[in-house]
Design a protein around this motif. Structure first.
Motif, PDB file in Angstrom:
ATOM      1  N   TYR A  63       0.616  -1.181   0.088  1.00 18.25           N
ATOM      2  CA  TYR A  63       0.255  -0.099   0.087  1.00 18.25           C
ATOM      3  C   TYR A  63       0.670   1.742   0.446  1.00 18.25           C
ATOM      4  O   TYR A  63       2.097   1.131   0.357  1.00 18.25           O
ATOM      5  N   GLU A  65       0.861   5.456  -0.170  1.00 17.67           N
ATOM      6  CA  GLU A  65      -0.543   7.043  -0.739  1.00 17.67           C
ATOM      7  C   GLU A  65       0.297   8.049   0.002  1.00 17.67           C
ATOM      8  O   GLU A  65       1.868   8.088   0.147  1.00 17.67           O
ATOM      9  N   GLN A  70      -4.436   7.165  -3.256  1.00 22.06           N
ATOM     10  CA  GLN A  70      -3.786   5.489  -3.122  1.00 22.06           C
ATOM     11  C   GLN A  70      -2.717   4.521  -3.577  1.00 22.06           C
ATOM     12  O   GLN A  70      -4.063   4.957  -5.280  1.00 22.06           O
ATOM     13  N   SER A  88      -3.646   4.668  -9.677  1.00 22.25           N
ATOM     14  CA  SER A  88      -3.511   5.913  -9.207  1.00 22.25           C
ATOM     15  C   SER A  88      -5.348   6.411  -9.690  1.00 22.25           C
ATOM     16  O   SER A  88      -5.894   5.756 -10.798  1.00 22.25           O
ATOM     17  N   HIS A  94      -9.618   6.970  -1.656  1.00 18.74           N
ATOM     18  CA  HIS A  94      -9.558   5.725  -1.399  1.00 18.74           C
ATOM     19  C   HIS A  94     -10.005   4.495  -1.956  1.00 18.74           C
ATOM     20  O   HIS A  94     -10.854   4.771  -2.276  1.00 18.74           O
TER      21      HIS A  94
END
Length: 204
Positions: A63, A65, A70, A88, A94
């Motif tokens: 993951y 961000e 994200q 993304s 999100h």
């Protein structure tokens, strides 16, 4: 009198057909960023962070961000992809908290499906507007021996009556031959105005 001499091969063929055409199965895991290994510390200025989270069996969830956007990779991802890939959407976004894994006949995961929420901005104010929020099912290829995982397709979850069915079709028919970093992930089905443009970056 009807001869039954030719029926046995036909019966055997029909009996074998369901096995040969058997669809992939699904299993589900929770996506929990509160219990992950930190790969790079949070950037206080830019808000970026990189984590390795629990996935399915030994197939991890990676993951990232940055700038309220994200990106997620799955599986046995190589270091170049862990460090360099970011897929993304243009607006703030999100990911959801329930990952659907599509499992191949050999018992290994081949793809994932995850719902993303897109914070589309109101043109009049430039600020995210709840009435314009989008939802997209993101179908990703799970990295195997080559270490390369990526997004393989999208489904607008608000514009299609059965978005999960479309997403599973992508997962089962497209991800196997999808070449990460070369092939382009596209939308399947109807794409409405709230399904924002995807963004993607791959290392050279």
């Amino acid at each position: 009198m009807i001869s039954h001499a030719g029926t046995i091969p036909l019966i055997l063929l029909l009996a074998a057909a369901p096995s040969a055409a058997r669809a992939n199965d699904s299993t589900y895991t929770d996506f929990d960023t509160d219990h992950c290994k930190t790969l790079s510390p949070e950037d206080a200025e830019g808000g970026g962070i990189s984590l390795q989270c629990k996935g399915l069996m030994d197939y991890a969830v990676y993951y990232k961000e940055g700038d309220l956007r994200q990106s997620i990779l799955y599986g046995h991802v190589n270091q170049a992809y862990i460090d360099g890939v970011f897929e993304s959407f243009g607006p703030f976004n999100h990911a959801g908290r329930k990952i659907e894994w599509r499992i191949g006949p050999d018992g290994k995961p081949v793809a994932t499906i995850l719902r993303w929420f897109i914070e589309n901005a109101d043109p009049a104010t430039g600020e995210p507007a709840p009435k314009l929020k989008g939802q997209v099912l993101v179908v990703s290829k799970v990295a195997g021996e080559d270490g390369k995982g990526c997004v393989a397709g999208y489904v607008d979850a608000l514009a299609n009556p059965d978005p999960n069915i479309l997403a599973r079709q992508i997962a089962d028919t497209k991800t196997g031959g999808f070449i990460c970093g070369k092939d382009k992930a596209d939308f399947t089905g109807v794409r409405g105005p709230r399904a924002a443009d995807p963004t993607r970056y791959f290392p050279e």
